[in-house]
Design a protein around this motif. Structure first.
Motif, short mmCIF file in Angstrom:
data_model
loop_
_atom_site.label_atom_id
_atom_site.label_comp_id
_atom_site.label_asym_id
_atom_site.label_seq_id
_atom_site.Cartn_x
_atom_site.Cartn_y
_atom_site.Cartn_z
N ILE A 18 -37.54 11.49 -13.89
CA ILE A 18 -37.39 12.94 -14.01
C ILE A 18 -36.28 13.41 -13.08
O ILE A 18 -36.30 13.13 -11.87
CB ILE A 18 -38.71 13.65 -13.70
N ALA A 41 -33.36 14.63 -4.96
CA ALA A 41 -33.99 15.92 -5.26
C ALA A 41 -33.55 16.48 -6.62
O ALA A 41 -34.24 17.32 -7.19
CB ALA A 41 -33.68 16.93 -4.16
N THR A 45 -27.77 15.91 -10.44
CA THR A 45 -28.13 16.09 -11.85
C THR A 45 -27.88 17.54 -12.26
O THR A 45 -27.29 17.79 -13.33
CB THR A 45 -29.63 15.74 -12.06
P1 ADP Z 1 -29.58 14.20 -5.56
O1 ADP Z 1 -28.21 14.56 -6.05
O2 ADP Z 1 -30.34 15.37 -5.03
O3 ADP Z 1 -29.56 13.05 -4.59
P2 ADP Z 1 -29.95 13.14 -8.23
O4 ADP Z 1 -29.72 14.27 -9.16
O5 ADP Z 1 -28.86 12.14 -8.03
O6 ADP Z 1 -30.44 13.71 -6.82
O7 ADP Z 1 -31.23 12.32 -8.69
C1 ADP Z 1 -32.43 12.96 -9.16
C2 ADP Z 1 -33.36 11.86 -9.69
O8 ADP Z 1 -32.78 11.33 -10.88
C3 ADP Z 1 -33.55 10.69 -8.75
O9 ADP Z 1 -34.87 10.20 -8.90
C4 ADP Z 1 -32.54 9.68 -9.24
O10 ADP Z 1 -32.94 8.38 -8.91
C5 ADP Z 1 -32.57 9.93 -10.73
N1 ADP Z 1 -31.31 9.61 -11.42
C6 ADP Z 1 -30.07 10.08 -11.13
N2 ADP Z 1 -29.16 9.60 -11.98
C7 ADP Z 1 -29.83 8.79 -12.84
C8 ADP Z 1 -29.46 7.99 -13.95
N3 ADP Z 1 -28.18 7.93 -14.38
N4 ADP Z 1 -30.43 7.30 -14.60
C9 ADP Z 1 -31.70 7.36 -14.18
N5 ADP Z 1 -32.13 8.09 -13.15
C10 ADP Z 1 -31.21 8.80 -12.47
#
Ligand code: ADP
Ligand code: ADP
Length: 239
Positions: A18, A41, A45
């Motif tokens: 998620i 967090a 994304t």
């Molecule tokens: P932040 O920028 O706040 O560190 P992210 O948006 O990178 O957080 O990540 C939010 C969640 O989505 C995390 O659990 C991360 O592991 C997951 N995540 C991010 N990118 C991917 C991806 N390409 N595929 C699967 N999970 C992802």
């Protein structure tokens, strides 16, 4: 009058992770908003859904009052041209000059062939100088990117983004790999573009205390959920 409107947006990645849960967020034109939260967090994304680097699973995203989620072709190119993107790792071509790196921000204008042959227009070269002046690096025009400090490289990346005349800049942890001195220079540049050019700015950061120095408003994310959304004078120093 919201330049960005995020409506009940959820995102689940293909592997079931998620990313975002029922996010609602409105950004006014000209605002400087910082999104804070720990790693994972959902900050990255969230930013990447706004220029369609990531799709969303449900909800809607409006930019300039138009839903972008089904944009294709020219609409998508125009959306991305209107949104400058800054990353933690700068993404410069290290062996190229600052000038070439900035000129490459004219998305779609220069083929690799034109770039190799140095076929840039004089108007674009002037524009590159203007963009570099906005980040106080005009004197580095012919310096190789890898001869610059991290903070200077990030400011070149900002100048590159300015070549598209963006209405919005999305900066994904732009200072995460910088020391405190250069952190301030990069954040000051973003603040200046916000105040002088009226560019709407969204920045992802870890630090609430840095956010408080520059933002109009701070949005907190935790485990994909929006946990607060406050003007800076209502945010406590917690980190
Ligand atoms: P932040 O920028 O706040 O560190 P992210 O948006 O990178 O957080 O990540 C939010 C969640 O989505 C995390 O659990 C991360 O592991 C997951 N995540 C991010 N990118 C991917 C991806 N390409 N595929 C699967 N999970 C992802
Ligand atoms: P060329 O390589 O074709 O000579 P330049 O990249 O040197 O082109 O310059 C392109 C344009 O930007 C010119 O109009 C030049 O006068 C202007 N210019 C170059 N460097 C600077 C600078 N440091 N400050 C202001 N304008 C500059």
């Amino acid at each position: 009058n919201h330049i960005i409107s995020i409506r009940d947006v959820s995102k689940t990645y293909d592997n079931g992770t998620i990313g975002l849960k029922h996010i609602n967020l409105d950004i006014k034109k000209g605002e400087f908003v910082v999104i804070v939260g720990l790693s994972g967090a959902g900050k990255s994304t969230l930013l990447r859904t706004i220029n369609r680097m990531h799709s969303i699973s449900s909800g809607d995203i409006l930019v300039n009052n138009h839903s972008i989620i089904n944009y294709r072709g020219k609409q998508l190119r125009d959306l991305r041209r209107n949104i400058g993107m800054i990353f933690q790792d700068f993404n410069l071509v290290k062996r190229s000059t600052v000038q070439r790196n900035v000129l490459s921000g004219r998305v779609g204008y220069y083929s690799t062939f034109k770039s190799i042959c140095n076929l840039f227009s004089t108007a674009d070269k002037r524009k590159a100088v203007t963009a570099l002046q906005q980040v106080n690096l005009a004197e580095k025009l012919y310096t190789r990117a890898d001869a610059l400090s991290g903070g200077q490289q990030q400011r070149v990346a900002i100048a590159r983004a300015l070549m598209q005349d963006p209405k919005i800049i999305l900066a994904d942890e732009p200072i995460a790999s910088l020391d405190p001195m250069t952190t301030t220079a990069v954040m000051n540049d973003l603040k200046k573009l916000n105040q002088e050019l009226g560019i709407t700015i969204l920045v992802n950061l870890h630090s609430v205390s840095i956010a408080k120095q520059f933002a109009d408003r701070i949005v907190g994310l935790r485990a994909g959920e929006l946990i607060y959304d406050k003007p800076i004078n209502q945010v406590q120093d917690v980190d």
